[in-house]
Every structure is written in C-alpha cells, then in structure tokens.
Design an enzyme around this catalytic site. Structure first.
Site, short mmCIF file in Angstrom:
data_model
loop_
_atom_site.label_atom_id
_atom_site.label_comp_id
_atom_site.label_asym_id
_atom_site.label_seq_id
_atom_site.Cartn_x
_atom_site.Cartn_y
_atom_site.Cartn_z
CG HIS A 1 27.22 35.93 18.48
ND1 HIS A 1 26.96 37.15 17.89
CD2 HIS A 1 26.01 35.43 18.85
CE1 HIS A 1 25.65 37.37 17.89
NE2 HIS A 1 25.05 36.35 18.47
CG ASP B 1 23.54 34.49 21.29
OD1 ASP B 1 23.23 35.47 20.59
OD2 ASP B 1 24.04 33.45 20.82
N GLY C 1 16.19 33.45 20.50
CA GLY C 1 15.85 32.75 21.73
C GLY C 1 16.57 31.43 21.92
CG PHE C 2 15.33 28.51 22.10
CD1 PHE C 2 15.59 27.98 23.35
CD2 PHE C 2 14.18 29.27 21.93
CE1 PHE C 2 14.72 28.20 24.41
CE2 PHE C 2 13.30 29.49 22.98
CZ PHE C 2 13.56 28.95 24.23
N GLY C 3 19.38 28.29 20.10
CA GLY C 3 20.26 27.80 19.05
C GLY C 3 19.63 26.60 18.36
N GLY C 4 20.24 26.18 17.27
CA GLY C 4 19.84 24.94 16.61
C GLY C 4 18.54 24.99 15.83
CG ASP D 1 22.64 35.17 15.54
OD1 ASP D 1 22.83 33.94 15.54
OD2 ASP D 1 22.51 35.86 16.58
N GLY D 2 21.72 32.75 12.94
CA GLY D 2 20.66 31.75 13.05
C GLY D 2 20.67 30.73 11.92
N GLY D 3 20.95 29.48 12.27
CA GLY D 3 20.88 28.40 11.28
C GLY D 3 21.97 28.44 10.23
N GLY E 1 26.42 28.82 15.91
CA GLY E 1 26.50 28.16 17.20
C GLY E 1 26.63 26.66 17.04
CB SER E 2 24.13 23.99 16.51
OG SER E 2 23.38 24.73 15.59
CG MET F 1 18.96 35.08 25.11
SD MET F 1 18.24 33.57 24.45
CE MET F 1 19.37 33.23 23.08
CG HIS G 1 22.51 39.00 19.64
ND1 HIS G 1 22.10 37.85 18.99
CD2 HIS G 1 21.47 39.87 19.56
CE1 HIS G 1 20.86 38.02 18.54
NE2 HIS G 1 20.46 39.23 18.88
CB SER H 1 26.65 31.57 18.97
OG SER H 1 25.83 31.59 20.12
CG MET I 1 17.72 38.13 14.80
SD MET I 1 19.23 37.47 15.53
CE MET I 1 18.74 35.77 15.89
CG MET J 1 18.46 38.40 21.59
SD MET J 1 18.82 36.67 21.23
CE MET J 1 20.52 36.61 21.79
C1 DX5 Z 1 19.64 32.82 18.78
C2 DX5 Z 1 21.02 33.37 18.97
C3 DX5 Z 1 22.04 32.77 18.09
C4 DX5 Z 1 22.24 31.29 18.25
C5 DX5 Z 1 22.56 30.74 16.89
O1 DX5 Z 1 18.72 33.62 19.43
O2 DX5 Z 1 21.04 34.77 18.75
O3 DX5 Z 1 23.28 33.46 18.19
O4 DX5 Z 1 23.27 30.93 19.11
O5 DX5 Z 1 22.60 29.36 16.97
P1 DX5 Z 1 22.65 28.43 15.68
O6 DX5 Z 1 23.89 28.82 14.91
O7 DX5 Z 1 22.70 27.06 16.25
O8 DX5 Z 1 21.38 28.72 14.91
ZN ZN Z 2 23.03 35.81 18.59
#
Ligand code: DX5
Ligand code: ZN
Length: 214
Positions: free
Chosen positions: A30, A32, A141-144, A174-176, A196-197, A34, A63, A7, A136, A65
């Site tokens: 990927h 994102d 909304g946010f990475g990490g 997607d996520g964590g 992502g992270s 928003m 993706h 991401s 999800m 959002m």
């Molecule tokens: C969150 C995004 C994800 C995000 C994942 O709303 O849809 O794609 O980038 O980030 P990580 O992998 O850091 O959880």
């Molecule tokens: Zn995403």
C-alpha cells in the site's frame, strides 16, 4: 482468507527497499500518496512509485490522497501501480468517473475511497466501475491513529451492495488496523486490510502479517 496490504507510510524511507522486502509475505504493497492539499501532509509521488516498481513483484496498491486525481492517474499507472484508488471527495463526480475509466484504459484496477464523514451512498454511482472500494477508518493524512469502530455500519452496507450485485469488487479498510481491530473489520466484511504501524512496529513482521489475517 483476507489480504493484507502493509502501508509503507510507516517504513523507513531511507531504507525503503529493505522495508519492502520485510513485508513480502503480504498480498499488496500500500502506497500512500499525499499532496499537502487534499490532506495536511505530503509524502511521495510518481518517481518513488517508479523506483518501488523495480524492487518488488508485489502488486502496488496506490492510495491517492490528492486534489483532482484525474490529472495524475495515468502517470501513476505508467509508473507501475497495479491498483489506483482515489477519493470521492477530491473532485466532481464526472471527473471521478473519468479517472476510473482512465485507470481501466491503462489496464489497471481502479477504486474509490471514502473519508469517515462520507456516507456509503456516495459510492453507488461508481460501484459498477470499481474493482475495489476503500473505507477509511481514520481521517486520511497520518499513520498511527486510532481505529474508528463507528465506520462498521458503512462497511457492512458496502459489503451487502457488493454481494447483492454479484460484483467482483474487493472491500478494503485503511486506518488503525491492528491484531485486535482486524477481527472487527473482517467480521464486518472487509477483504483487504491496510496496516502501517501495526506491521512496521512489530518485532516479527511475517508473524504479525499472519496475525492480521484473523
Ligand atoms: C492514512 C493512510 C494509511 C496509513 C495507515 O492516511 O491512508 O494507509 O498508513 O496507518 P496505520 O495502519 O498506522 O493506521
Ligand atoms: Zn492509505
């Protein structure tokens, strides 16, 4: 083998071409999107997708959002998206179906996304129209953020339905996702892992992408 979709939310947007090149051993990129309405954050939109399209051959996994995505899906397809996913929660069912149909009419792959509180059953009316379903494992909304292991029964249920119907539909998470949680999502039936992270914070990105394949 599972596919990895880094991401770019965790990339340096001032050095986006460089950071896209850094993940070129992965399978999808990927993206994102928003809108500050469907989720409490604002990221990037159509002009950025157009620019990304020019600097990479990787399939773009967009993706959305955003609220009422049916309004914008054709423009994301024209901008160069290969896969467009939209949230089931973002509009009425008839508009979700129309959005999937518009993406297919543009010759692209389409899918729906479920927020953590949305049950697996919500996908059923659309499953036959999906090339991909995205689960999800954080609130969008946010990475990490921290991985939600309690989404695994939902993932397994979707895997069962896809297999029972013999559908050509990928199951994405997607996520964590990190080198530990990737094993859990693979065991529970995911075919595409967004990260992502875990990718962008790695010292050796190609090695991390390999590690995430489980
Ligand atoms: C969150 C995004 C994800 C995000 C994942 O709303 O849809 O794609 O980038 O980030 P990580 O992998 O850091 O959880
Ligand atoms: Zn995403």
């Amino acid at each position: 083998m599972v596919k990895i979709a880094p991401s770019i939310l965790s990339a340096d947007f001032a050095n986006l071409a460089r950071d896209i090149e850094r993940v070129s051993t992965a399978d999808y990129l990927h993206v994102d999107v928003m809108d500050g309405l469907f989720v409490p954050n604002i990221t990037i939109g159509i002009p950025v997708v157009q620019c990304i399209r020019k600097v990479t051959e990787m399939p773009l996994d967009v993706h959305l959002m955003i609220d009422r995505p049916v309004r914008y899906v054709e423009r994301f397809c024209a901008a160069g998206a290969d896969i467009v996913t939209l949230h089931i929660e973002a509009d009425a069912a008839e508009n979700t179906q129309r959005a999937l149909d518009l993406i297919h009419a543009a010759g692209k792959r389409a899918g729906v996304v479920l927020k953590p509180k949305t049950p697996a059953e919500a996908v059923l009316p659309f499953l036959d129209s999906c090339d991909i379903v995205l689960v999800m494992t954080v609130e969008p909304g946010f990475g990490g953020q921290k991985f939600m292991a309690d989404m695994m029964p939902k993932l397994r249920q979707l895997r069962e339905w896809i297999d029972a119907r013999g559908l050509d539909c990928e199951l994405e998470v997607d996520g964590g996702v990190d080198p530990v949680t990737c094993k859990t999502v693979i065991e529970n039936g995911a075919d595409v892992l967004v990260a992502g992270s875990a990718v962008y914070r790695a010292e050796d990105i190609p090695a991390r992408i390999l590690e995430l394949r489980g």
